[in-house]
Design a protein around this motif. Structure first.
Motif, PDB file in Angstrom:
ATOM      1  N   ALA A 248       0.816  -1.219   0.000  1.00 48.04           N
ATOM      2  CA  ALA A 248       0.000   0.000   0.000  1.00 48.04           C
ATOM      3  C   ALA A 248       0.849   1.268   0.000  1.00 48.04           C
TER       4      ALA A 248
ATOM      5  N   HIS B 245      -1.019   4.561  -1.366  1.00 47.42           N
ATOM      6  CA  HIS B 245      -2.256   4.413  -0.586  1.00 47.42           C
ATOM      7  C   HIS B 245      -1.940   4.709   0.885  1.00 47.42           C
TER       8      HIS B 245
ATOM      9  N   VAL C 221      -4.407   3.670   3.793  1.00 49.14           N
ATOM     10  CA  VAL C 221      -4.352   2.239   4.103  1.00 49.14           C
ATOM     11  C   VAL C 221      -3.081   1.930   4.896  1.00 49.14           C
TER      12      VAL C 221
END
Length: 192
Positions: free
Chosen positions: A41, A46, A49
């Motif tokens: 992630a 991301h 996350v």
């Protein structure tokens, strides 16, 4: 001494199966979550996350620290408490690192704080491993593997702290001690 010495008197022997399974389960969940958040992630951008994973792992670190207390205490209560304190301190450092991935995102700060925290984590493993070596319950060889894992993380943290560039991570090899301890906690600890 054998692993059965602590359980020789069932009336006074502590029940270590439950804390061992809780600690082992927490370590197992961390072993699955951390790579997903930090190796998949985070590089993919991301950040939410990755932050959630980091914060979850920090909570699981506290759970593992508390659950490991009675198991490590078989090698000495002082050793167990020092190991638990260091693991909780690492969880606090990792929480600060994980918060760096929330708005405003500062990925460089995340890595800097996490790298510094690995010295604390390495110290935790060194002390936990010493407790395991001294234990009448944990096989001595597992304790030594945990000591090696701690030395690997501590070495890597010092290399980063002094600014030395290295493509090799000793902790990437010595982490095996953590995995062996995790498996022993789940499969063997507290069983007669």
């Amino acid at each position: 001494m054998t692993a059965g010495v602590i359980a020789a008197d069932p009336v006074t022997a502590p029940d270590l199966r439950t804390p061992a399974v809780v600690a082992g389960a927490a370590l197992l969940v961390m072993a699955v979550l951390a790579p997903l958040g930090l190796l998949l992630a985070l590089p993919a951008g991301h950040f939410g996350v990755a932050a959630l994973v980091a914060l979850t792992v920090a909570v699981l670190d506290v759970v593992a620290a508390v659950a490991l207390l009675p198991v490590l205490a078989t090698g000495g209560e002082l050793w167990a408490w020092i190991a638990a304190t260091l693991r909780v301190a690492y969880a606090a450092v990792f929480t600060v690192a994980g918060a760096s991935l929330l708005a405003p995102v500062d990925e460089a700060r995340f890595h800097a704080v996490w790298d510094a925290g690995l010295l604390v984590f390495g110290a935790h493993l060194l002390v936990a491993g010493a407790a395991c070596v001294r234990s009448t319950l944990v096989p001595t060889w597992i304790g030594w593997l945990v000591v090696l894992a701690g030395a690997g993380y501590a070495f890597d943290a010092v290399v980063v702290a002094v600014g030395a560039e290295s493509a090799f991570s000793l902790g990437a090899v010595t982490f095996v001690g953590e995995v062996v301890l995790l498996l022993w906690l789940l499969v063997r600890c507290g069983r007669q």
